[in-house]
Design a protein around this motif. Sequence first.
Motif, short mmCIF file in Angstrom:
data_model
loop_
_atom_site.label_atom_id
_atom_site.label_comp_id
_atom_site.label_asym_id
_atom_site.label_seq_id
_atom_site.Cartn_x
_atom_site.Cartn_y
_atom_site.Cartn_z
N GLU A 289 -8.85 -7.20 -0.19
CA GLU A 289 -8.87 -6.30 0.96
C GLU A 289 -9.05 -7.06 2.28
OE1 GLU A 289 -11.28 -2.66 0.62
OE2 GLU A 289 -11.84 -3.41 -1.36
N LYS B 263 0.83 -1.21 0.00
CA LYS B 263 0.00 0.00 0.00
C LYS B 263 0.87 1.26 0.00
CE LYS B 263 -3.55 2.27 2.89
NZ LYS B 263 -2.77 3.40 3.40
N GLU C 81 -2.07 -7.06 -4.09
CA GLU C 81 -2.62 -7.50 -2.80
C GLU C 81 -3.21 -8.90 -2.92
OE1 GLU C 81 -2.93 -2.98 -2.80
OE2 GLU C 81 -3.27 -4.61 -4.23
N GLU D 281 1.33 4.35 -2.76
CA GLU D 281 0.99 5.73 -2.39
C GLU D 281 2.17 6.68 -2.52
OE1 GLU D 281 -0.59 5.63 1.55
OE2 GLU D 281 -2.53 4.82 0.94
#
Length: 354
Positions: free
Chosen positions: A270, A80, A312, A84
């Motif tokens: 997720e 993540k 992911e 970012e």
Amino acid sequence: MELKEKIKNLPASPGVYLMKDSSGQIIYVGKSKKLKNRVSSYFQHSKNRMGKVEKLVKHIKDFDFILTDTEFEALMLECKLIKEIQPMYNRMMKTTKAYNYIVFRWQKGIYHMEIANEMDKDDIHYYFGPFTSKGTVEKAIEGIKVFYKIDCSQSIPSNTPCLNYSIGKCRGICFDPLAKETYQQIIHRIISLLKKSDTKIIEEMSAKMIEASSNFEFERAAEIRDTIAKIKTILQTETVVNFMVDNHLIIAVESLDDFRIKLFLIKRNEIMYRQIYVLNNLDIQDLKWKITSFLSMNIQHIGTLEKAEIDEAYIIYKYLNSDNCKYAVIEDEWLGNSESNHLENFFERILSIR
């Protein structure tokens, strides 16, 4: 605080570290099962260290860290943060994943096997992927075309053979109707292979590899072996994508010590819920409520994974199939039945990891 003192005080627990340069900018993000060991390794002399790592080390002036309860969470957080922040040295030291798809397009009465960078959701053609290595896909497709002699070098039908026909790479798709019919049959078998409904292509290739080796055609045998390996890598990717898309809600449990567990509820790519539970105080009814609330959520997704989801998904799939946790797919019929013992039976089984 000096770096040496800061490293000395690092815990030997899972987490993510963020390396900074003299201006305070984050230049690298990494993860480790044991933060202290991993971060300290950057500041120890090593002859085997890659040049890019040496360059990174010279620019490290400070670092931050974020602790996690498990290595799995460290992996997810690292993924993540890299997306970012996009640190300079993560881009330099990690291979860029040029996500792509295998597409079979119906054009002018024949299927064409191609590689596409994007998937058109409104396209009626067959799509497989996304795949994380364009090189692997290209070599697999090239190997299949060579093996079955379907590598035609003419983009449009003709009455004359193409150049590849003269060198044995094309069976005559360009000019021979019978060859075109055979080609169509092979293409449908390749589609079935990618769907995992027919793996005879791998069996045929394996038999030819053994035959070539027996005839001392070692170069030919090695080429077929490499193609088989690339195909299996692609099929593994399809397994990951299909598993994460098909399953609605997954529960995973990892033991932290003799008294505590960490529970995860996962949907697609997720982590929807995570919580540490003390085994002696585990409230099954509260867990049932949590799970049914997530099952009740009507989250709409497309029928495959987007490029942004695939990293992911790989991490989650690898975690679920490791020895670090036990998991189960929660079925829809577990919802709304007050007399159902599915959840109780599941927890009795899953908590045996102690």
